[in-house]
Enzyme design. Sequence first.
Site, short mmCIF file in Angstrom:
data_model
loop_
_atom_site.label_atom_id
_atom_site.label_comp_id
_atom_site.label_asym_id
_atom_site.label_seq_id
_atom_site.Cartn_x
_atom_site.Cartn_y
_atom_site.Cartn_z
N PHE A 288 -63.47 -25.40 -7.63
CA PHE A 288 -63.61 -25.14 -9.03
C PHE A 288 -64.44 -26.37 -9.62
O PHE A 288 -64.08 -27.55 -9.73
CB PHE A 288 -62.22 -25.07 -9.46
CG PHE A 288 -61.99 -24.48 -10.88
CD1 PHE A 288 -62.39 -23.22 -11.09
CD2 PHE A 288 -62.06 -25.47 -11.84
CE1 PHE A 288 -62.55 -22.72 -12.48
CE2 PHE A 288 -62.28 -25.02 -13.38
CZ PHE A 288 -62.20 -23.48 -13.67
N ASP B 223 -67.21 -34.07 -8.15
CA ASP B 223 -66.44 -33.64 -9.36
C ASP B 223 -65.02 -34.18 -9.43
O ASP B 223 -64.28 -33.72 -8.72
CB ASP B 223 -66.53 -32.21 -9.32
CG ASP B 223 -65.71 -31.43 -10.35
OD1 ASP B 223 -65.05 -32.13 -11.24
OD2 ASP B 223 -65.59 -30.31 -10.38
N LYS C 153 -60.49 -34.23 -17.91
CA LYS C 153 -58.99 -33.86 -17.89
C LYS C 153 -58.35 -35.16 -18.35
O LYS C 153 -58.07 -35.36 -19.70
CB LYS C 153 -58.56 -33.40 -16.58
CG LYS C 153 -59.23 -31.97 -16.18
CD LYS C 153 -58.07 -31.37 -15.32
CE LYS C 153 -58.03 -30.05 -15.43
NZ LYS C 153 -59.45 -29.32 -14.57
C1 LIG Z 1 -60.50 -28.44 -14.76
C2 LIG Z 1 -61.69 -28.77 -13.74
C3 LIG Z 1 -62.79 -28.53 -14.14
C4 LIG Z 1 -63.31 -27.71 -15.44
O1 LIG Z 1 -62.97 -28.46 -16.73
P1 LIG Z 1 -63.01 -28.11 -18.28
O2 LIG Z 1 -62.46 -29.06 -19.03
O3 LIG Z 1 -61.87 -26.63 -18.23
O4 LIG Z 1 -64.41 -27.31 -18.46
C5 LIG Z 1 -63.83 -28.58 -13.55
N1 LIG Z 1 -63.76 -29.32 -12.23
C6 LIG Z 1 -62.60 -29.48 -11.76
C7 LIG Z 1 -62.41 -30.05 -10.66
C8 LIG Z 1 -61.38 -29.20 -12.67
O5 LIG Z 1 -60.07 -29.29 -12.27
#
Ligand SMILES: *Cc1c(COP(=O)(O)O)cnc(C)c1O
Length: 398
Positions: free
Chosen positions: A138, A223, A252
């Site tokens: 994700f 990420d 986050k």
């Molecule tokens: C939550 C998340 C995102 C997206 O972050 P947003 O602030 O909602 O755009 C991207 N990568 C990972 C691994 C995430 O957990």
Amino acid sequence: MNTKEIVKLGDKYLMRNYGRIQLAPVDGDGAQLWDADGKEYLDFVSGIAVNALGHCNLAVVDAICDQAKKLIHCSNLYYIEPQVLLAKMLVENSVMDKVFFCNSGAEANEAAIKLARKYAKVKHGPDKVEIITALNSFHGRTLATITATGQPKYQKNFEPLPAGFKYVPFNDLQAMTEAVGPETCAVMLEPIQGEGGVNLASKEYINGVRKLCRKFGALMIFDEVQTGIGRTGRLFAYEHYSVKPDIITLAKALGGGFPIGAMLARGEAARVFQPGDHASTFGGNPLACAAALAALEEIIEGEVVEYTNAVGEILYSELEKLREKYDYVKEIRGKGLLIGMELSIDGKKIVDACQEKGLLVNCVGGHVLRFIPPLTVSSTEVRQAIGILDEVMAGIKV
Ligand SMILES: *Cc1c(COP(=O)(O)O)cnc(C)c1O
């Protein structure tokens, strides 16, 4: 307003893009949360791994209030003191060299993708464009980041998608070896897949990917939007491995609850962007950076990461006991305070029943309960949560 009134207005005026739970939080303190009807909850969701210091941490609240009275926004036309201080702190506490600030995880990943594309263009020529990501990953909800996200359900109906993305099974070095080649511009991975079900990458896998990237001149992007800032029991999850990624993305937990994202790069990659290449009006604004600076200071100076490891071990071992007790629990996995409980049944019933009894947890991928309490959660709160969960699980008929 009470919950019913808030829900009614929401249903009338908000777009239906979220499958919302009928709960309206209005107040929070640490791991505690109160809804609009005054019901109290133990919050093991933390705004999806955002509230690392719990709700309304005093240092973060004070920093926001003080900065709001001085300067909320100016522009990246100018130099911004809290932004340069935050960048310094991130660089000094990581293996990265330079920082770009934005407002969310998706934006941080967009920036990483753009940087990787430009790096490959400038350094290797026009055909090195392919970005390899993992199935079940994700990476966000913008067009490029849903494309990077290796889950068709996020892409459906939004085609045509940007070109140049390729997917491989997660934690499968053989598949990655077959996928990486001269046309690979970058490999983008979550060291622990969060939304995908709390899946851990092995050391061999990450070391192998690092070698492949080096061999083919591809950038390695981590990420760390969910894993970063202490969540896994290290400040950054790459520290669990003996590798240095070229790029990491954060969001986050970075702002202690306030929206902010960041993309950090190392070495040559850190020098790719030139004036005009990328920008964000709000990115790195004084208020967001002041909040993040206070949160990061608290986490580093308060030795929160060490604490997270200790309390994470308690949570993990308590969950293991539940696994031994209930046949429908397949596995407990995770690091620090990012822990998943894989079930052989649908997790929704458990999530709903926990909420009824005052514990907020959530379920990813349908059957993995995810535990992401504040990094500062007390061992008493952990035991309370386990008590509720045990009670709920005992009542589940399979
Ligand atoms: C939550 C998340 C995102 C997206 O972050 P947003 O602030 O909602 O755009 C991207 N990568 C990972 C691994 C995430 O957990």
